[in-house]
Motif scaffolding. Sequence first.
Motif, PDB file in Angstrom:
ATOM      1  N   GLN A   1     -28.832 -19.089   3.783  1.00 28.34           N
ATOM      2  CA  GLN A   1     -28.327 -18.723   2.476  1.00 28.34           C
ATOM      3  C   GLN A   1     -27.155 -17.766   2.652  1.00 28.34           C
ATOM      4  OE1 GLN A   1     -31.154 -16.676   0.031  1.00 28.34           O
ATOM      5  NE2 GLN A   1     -30.235 -17.480  -1.810  1.00 28.34           N
ATOM      6  N   ARG A   2     -26.055 -18.077   2.045  1.00 30.77           N
ATOM      7  CA  ARG A   2     -24.835 -17.278   2.206  1.00 30.77           C
ATOM      8  C   ARG A   2     -25.003 -15.882   1.591  1.00 30.77           C
ATOM      9  NH1 ARG A   2     -18.643 -19.047   1.335  1.00 30.77           N
ATOM     10  NH2 ARG A   2     -17.842 -17.182   2.304  1.00 30.77           N
ATOM     11  N   GLY A   3     -24.613 -14.865   2.329  1.00 27.89           N
ATOM     12  CA  GLY A   3     -24.691 -13.499   1.844  1.00 27.89           C
ATOM     13  C   GLY A   3     -26.066 -12.867   1.972  1.00 27.89           C
ATOM     14  N   ALA A   4     -27.042 -13.596   2.487  1.00 30.49           N
ATOM     15  CA  ALA A   4     -28.393 -13.070   2.622  1.00 30.49           C
ATOM     16  C   ALA A   4     -28.495 -12.157   3.841  1.00 30.49           C
ATOM     17  CB  ALA A   4     -29.401 -14.207   2.760  1.00 30.49           C
ATOM     18  N   ILE A   5     -29.384 -11.219   3.764  1.00 32.08           N
ATOM     19  CA  ILE A   5     -29.658 -10.350   4.911  1.00 32.08           C
ATOM     20  C   ILE A   5     -30.577 -11.105   5.858  1.00 32.08           C
ATOM     21  CG2 ILE A   5     -30.779  -8.232   5.668  1.00 32.08           C
ATOM     22  CD1 ILE A   5     -29.926  -6.999   2.985  1.00 32.08           C
ATOM     23  N   LYS A   6     -30.213 -11.114   7.116  1.00 31.66           N
ATOM     24  CA  LYS A   6     -31.010 -11.794   8.126  1.00 31.66           C
ATOM     25  C   LYS A   6     -31.461 -10.782   9.164  1.00 31.66           C
ATOM     26  CE  LYS A   6     -28.424 -16.019   7.507  1.00 31.66           C
ATOM     27  NZ  LYS A   6     -27.496 -16.971   8.098  1.00 31.66           N
ATOM     28  N   VAL A   7     -32.727 -10.838   9.515  1.00 32.44           N
ATOM     29  CA  VAL A   7     -33.271  -9.959  10.540  1.00 32.44           C
ATOM     30  C   VAL A   7     -33.454 -10.771  11.812  1.00 32.44           C
ATOM     31  CG1 VAL A   7     -35.232  -8.522  11.217  1.00 32.44           C
ATOM     32  CG2 VAL A   7     -34.445  -8.512   8.840  1.00 32.44           C
ATOM     33  N   HIS A   8     -32.781 -10.364  12.856  1.00 30.56           N
ATOM     34  CA  HIS A   8     -32.944 -10.997  14.172  1.00 30.56           C
ATOM     35  C   HIS A   8     -33.785 -10.031  15.003  1.00 30.56           C
ATOM     36  CE1 HIS A   8     -30.040 -14.106  13.286  1.00 30.56           C
ATOM     37  NE2 HIS A   8     -29.282 -13.160  12.750  1.00 30.56           N
ATOM     38  N   TRP A   9     -35.072 -10.291  15.074  1.00 33.15           N
ATOM     39  CA  TRP A   9     -36.019  -9.375  15.689  1.00 33.15           C
ATOM     40  C   TRP A   9     -36.425  -9.866  17.064  1.00 33.15           C
ATOM     41  CZ3 TRP A   9     -41.241  -9.843  17.097  1.00 33.15           C
ATOM     42  CH2 TRP A   9     -41.903  -8.646  17.336  1.00 33.15           C
ATOM     43  N   GLN A  10     -36.440  -8.941  17.994  1.00 31.50           N
ATOM     44  CA  GLN A  10     -36.884  -9.262  19.343  1.00 31.50           C
ATOM     45  C   GLN A  10     -37.580  -8.029  19.895  1.00 31.50           C
ATOM     46  OE1 GLN A  10     -33.870 -10.914  21.870  1.00 31.50           O
ATOM     47  NE2 GLN A  10     -34.842 -10.129  23.707  1.00 31.50           N
ATOM     48  N   PRO A  11     -38.816  -8.165  20.369  1.00 32.35           N
ATOM     49  CA  PRO A  11     -39.511  -7.008  20.946  1.00 32.35           C
ATOM     50  C   PRO A  11     -38.728  -6.461  22.143  1.00 32.35           C
ATOM     51  CG  PRO A  11     -40.968  -8.924  20.862  1.00 32.35           C
ATOM     52  CD  PRO A  11     -39.599  -9.382  20.459  1.00 32.35           C
ATOM     53  N   ASN A  12     -38.701  -5.151  22.268  1.00 28.24           N
ATOM     54  CA  ASN A  12     -38.043  -4.542  23.423  1.00 28.24           C
ATOM     55  C   ASN A  12     -38.876  -3.368  23.918  1.00 28.24           C
ATOM     56  OD1 ASN A  12     -37.538  -2.473  21.614  1.00 28.24           O
ATOM     57  ND2 ASN A  12     -35.379  -2.919  21.407  1.00 28.24           N
ATOM     58  N   ASN A  13     -38.570  -2.880  25.061  1.00 33.56           N
ATOM     59  CA  ASN A  13     -39.259  -1.732  25.649  1.00 33.56           C
ATOM     60  C   ASN A  13     -40.765  -1.974  25.802  1.00 33.56           C
ATOM     61  OD1 ASN A  13     -39.003   0.753  26.831  1.00 33.56           O
ATOM     62  ND2 ASN A  13     -39.238   1.901  24.940  1.00 33.56           N
ATOM     63  N   LEU A  14     -41.146  -3.205  26.057  1.00 35.69           N
ATOM     64  CA  LEU A  14     -42.569  -3.541  26.117  1.00 35.69           C
ATOM     65  C   LEU A  14     -43.287  -2.917  27.311  1.00 35.69           C
ATOM     66  CD1 LEU A  14     -42.573  -7.253  24.936  1.00 35.69           C
ATOM     67  CD2 LEU A  14     -43.202  -5.200  23.657  1.00 35.69           C
ATOM     68  N   LYS A  15     -42.610  -2.760  28.434  1.00 39.32           N
ATOM     69  CA  LYS A  15     -43.259  -2.164  29.605  1.00 39.32           C
ATOM     70  C   LYS A  15     -43.682  -0.727  29.296  1.00 39.32           C
ATOM     71  CE  LYS A  15     -42.744  -1.457  34.548  1.00 39.32           C
ATOM     72  NZ  LYS A  15     -41.904  -1.628  35.729  1.00 39.32           N
ATOM     73  N   ALA A  16     -42.793   0.045  28.687  1.00 35.51           N
ATOM     74  CA  ALA A  16     -43.129   1.423  28.308  1.00 35.51           C
ATOM     75  C   ALA A  16     -44.229   1.430  27.248  1.00 35.51           C
ATOM     76  CB  ALA A  16     -41.893   2.146  27.796  1.00 35.51           C
ATOM     77  N   HIS A  17     -44.162   0.505  26.301  1.00 30.30           N
ATOM     78  CA  HIS A  17     -45.183   0.407  25.255  1.00 30.30           C
ATOM     79  C   HIS A  17     -46.562   0.140  25.866  1.00 30.30           C
ATOM     80  CE1 HIS A  17     -47.186  -0.729  21.535  1.00 30.30           C
ATOM     81  NE2 HIS A  17     -47.564  -1.840  22.148  1.00 30.30           N
ATOM     82  N   GLU A  18     -46.609  -0.826  26.773  1.00 29.89           N
ATOM     83  CA  GLU A  18     -47.880  -1.158  27.409  1.00 29.89           C
ATOM     84  C   GLU A  18     -48.429   0.019  28.206  1.00 29.89           C
ATOM     85  OE1 GLU A  18     -46.782  -4.701  29.515  1.00 29.89           O
ATOM     86  OE2 GLU A  18     -46.654  -5.871  27.652  1.00 29.89           O
ATOM     87  N   GLY A  19     -47.554   0.760  28.874  1.00 30.36           N
ATOM     88  CA  GLY A  19     -47.986   1.954  29.603  1.00 30.36           C
ATOM     89  C   GLY A  19     -48.545   3.017  28.665  1.00 30.36           C
ATOM     90  N   LEU A  20     -47.885   3.217  27.528  1.00 28.57           N
ATOM     91  CA  LEU A  20     -48.360   4.188  26.542  1.00 28.57           C
ATOM     92  C   LEU A  20     -49.720   3.780  25.980  1.00 28.57           C
ATOM     93  CD1 LEU A  20     -47.884   6.686  24.750  1.00 28.57           C
ATOM     94  CD2 LEU A  20     -46.720   5.160  23.142  1.00 28.57           C
TER      95      LEU A  20
END
Length: 112
Positions: A1-20
């Motif tokens: 859809q033209r003019g729509a907000i699009k979220v391009h989501w990708q998990p990051n920092n997963l190694k630190a997250h898993e350690g926490l």
Amino acid sequence: QRGAIKVHWQPNNLKAHEGLVSKTSQVMRAAGYPLILKARMGIATNSHQCGTAVMGKDPASSVLDINCKMHDLDNVWVVDSSFFPSSAAVNPALTIAANALRVAANFKQLAP
């Protein structure tokens, strides 16, 4: 859809997250909590959006200066969570309020 907000989501920092998560689980078990629920949330829970307005000293690489004022406009300050570099996945309301008070204190210095 033209003019729509699009979220391009990708998990990051997963190694630190898993350690926490691992270390926190160990501490909680040692404190006597036998059941620990740990489910990583996906895009469906994308609350507390942060990081859409970069803060910095250089207008070529940032939108806001260190006082959350837009580089290119003399009368616009941003005091929501968009200047945060990332989210800690907890409610940022108190940090937003504290920063808004910090930014407002600068208004006193700008007033004639």
